[in-house]
Design an enzyme around this catalytic site. Structure first.
Site, PDB file in Angstrom:
ATOM      1  CG  ASN A   7      50.952 140.167 -22.650  1.00 24.41           C
ATOM      2  OD1 ASN A   7      50.545 139.542 -21.677  1.00 24.41           O
ATOM      3  ND2 ASN A   7      51.303 141.441 -22.587  1.00 24.41           N
ATOM      4  NE  ARG A  92      53.077 140.385 -18.718  1.00 20.84           N
ATOM      5  CZ  ARG A  92      51.965 140.831 -18.148  1.00 20.84           C
ATOM      6  NH1 ARG A  92      50.815 140.667 -18.752  1.00 20.84           N
ATOM      7  NH2 ARG A  92      52.022 141.418 -17.002  1.00 20.84           N
ATOM      8  CG  HIS A 181      54.363 146.389 -13.639  1.00 22.31           C
ATOM      9  ND1 HIS A 181      53.766 147.114 -12.649  1.00 22.31           N
ATOM     10  CD2 HIS A 181      53.376 145.980 -14.466  1.00 22.31           C
ATOM     11  CE1 HIS A 181      52.455 147.147 -12.849  1.00 22.31           C
ATOM     12  NE2 HIS A 181      52.197 146.457 -13.943  1.00 22.31           N
ATOM     13  NE  ARG A 242      45.589 144.999 -10.499  1.00 25.50           N
ATOM     14  CZ  ARG A 242      46.670 144.830 -11.252  1.00 25.50           C
ATOM     15  NH1 ARG A 242      47.779 144.365 -10.714  1.00 25.50           N
ATOM     16  NH2 ARG A 242      46.664 145.125 -12.516  1.00 25.50           N
ATOM     17  CD  GLU A 388      54.218 143.946 -20.660  1.00 26.78           C
ATOM     18  OE1 GLU A 388      53.028 144.133 -20.961  1.00 26.78           O
ATOM     19  OE2 GLU A 388      54.582 143.547 -19.556  1.00 26.78           O
TER      20      GLU A 388
END
Ligand code: AMP
Length: 404
Positions: A7, A92, A181, A242, A388
């Protein structure tokens, strides 16, 4: 099957070696601040996961991965003694554009398409592609799979993904909503279906991935029909650093008034806004909740805004679907913060989402999913634990097994 999950981020690298048959992790690695002088990499091995930390100052993300492979082969504590003991690599990838609607085995054709996606996630895709190339050069016979954050959302209809801009920008640059996601939303939806004891295809679900980044998805009959992140992971909810959705005219206004560049504005929106920007305390929800308890009014405003925007998005997706059976909470905040769940669902009881405060307060064990609404709540509320890397490993081993 032993899968190395990679990842890669713009300045970080997270890896795990996972034995997919027993669903166990054998090694965990995290490199942070990559590219900076104080970059470091911590590596730990099963069963006790005691961390050893290495300086990776001056190394790029793929060079950190190469360093990890060297340590995996050389360290006496390592679960493997040669790279041949890794059966597959699961990568990923943040953006798959319109090219990838599911996980893909990386052959020449897929690798060429990955190049075309780089512009869609310029911070994340290039280092991930560089890791793929590095692994292909040193382990050419080991199958590699790309698992995309966007793949689950390729079922969105045009009314959800086209922006109200001149169509030439969609045609020329593929500017549209892609979401993110996706692996997490797909997993959360399936786990909720298991909890409810009904097939996913019969359900309407609103899945809320609330972590450092955050997004909400309307999953109608197992398919994503809308999601709050857009062309990039900046759109939608207020997040740790964000801004989420704001009036786009603010950008040009601030840039003119402050005399700042595109890159500086980009940094304000992605790194200095959201919970951090409003609270002035931290991007970490735990710190901000502590500040609220200490009476910090800016922190209270940040939490109020965060909750309000989630409530409005859940309400919007209730309207977007033909039925809503459950709302599913996952990721760091969704799984762990009873306080935030209570604040969110306090405002949604009139829509039939009625929290059981006692069930909500119980901290779940890792991996234990549960329903936290009252028994006769018309719409159930579920908490699902996400992992994940484990999901990427599963998707990788499924695809590689099909090829064998
Ligand atoms: P993630 O990106 O999924 O790792 O989630 C990270 C976010 O989850 C951070 O903002 C953490 O502060 C938040 N988080 C983790 N545990 C808790 C908790 N017990 N209460 C509130 N927030 C939490």
């Amino acid at each position: 099957m032993r899968v190395l999950v990679v990842n890669a981020g713009s300045s970080s690298l997270k890896c795990q070696l996972i034995e997919t048959d027993g669903k166990v992790s054998l090694m965990k690695c995290l490199a942070e601040k990559v590219g900076k002088d104080d970059a470091y990499m911590s590596i730990s091995f099963a069963p006790d996961f005691q961390k050893s930390t290495y300086s990776v100052s001056g190394l790029s993300v793929p060079e950190c991965l190469k360093r990890l492979l060297d340590i995996l082969v050389d360290d006496p504590e390592s679960p493997i003694s040669g790279l041949g003991q890794i059966d597959a690599i699961g990568n990923r990838i943040v953006a798959g554009g319109e090219y990838f609607s599911k996980a893909a085995l990386i052959d020449e054709a897929a690798r060429e398409k990955l190049d075309l996606c780089e512009d869609l996630a310029p911070l994340h895709n290039p280092p991930a592609d560089a890791c793929i190339d590095m692994m292909r050069s040193i382990m050419p016979d080991t199958p590699q799979v790309a698992v995309f954050d966007t793949a689950f959302h390729t079922t969105m209809p045009p009314k959800a993904y086209v922006y109200p801009l001149p169509m030439e920008y969609y045609e020329k640059y593929k500017i549209r909503r892609y979401g993110a996601h996706g692996t997490s939303h797909r997993y959360a939806a399936q786990q909720a279906a298991n909890l409810l004891g009904r097939p996913l295809r019969d359900l309407g679900l609103i899945t809320c991935h609330l972590g450092n980044g955050g997004s909400i998805t309307a999953v109608n009959h197992g398919k994503s029909i809308d999601t709050s992140m857009g062309f990039t992971p900046l759109e939608g909810l207020m997040m740790g650093t964000r801004s989420g959705s704001i009036d786009p005219a603010i950008l040009t206004y601030i840039m003119r008034r402050e005399g700042i560049s595109f890159d500086e504005m980009d940094s304000v929106l992605n790194r200095e806004s959201g919970i951090l920007g409003v609270s002035g305390v931290s991007a970490d929800m735990r710190d901000v909740l502590d500040a609220v308890k200490a009476g910090n009014e800016q922190a209270e405003l940040a939490i109020d805004m965060y909750v309000y925007r989630i409530q409005k998005t859940i309400g919007g997706y209730y309207a977007a679907m033909t039925r809503t059976d459950a709302v599913v909470m996952t990721a760091g905040i969704g799984e762990n913060s009873a306080e935030l769940r209570e604040r969110i669902f306090d405002g949604l009881a009139h829509m039939g989402m009625i929290l059981d405060k006692k069930r909500n307060d119980v901290t779940g064990e890792i991996g234990v999913n549960r329903i936290i609404s009252i028994d006769d709540s018309p719409i159930k509320i579920c908490v699902v634990t996400t992992d994940e890397e484990m999901r990427i490993a599963r998707e990788t081993s499924d695809l590689v097994s099909q090829m064998m």
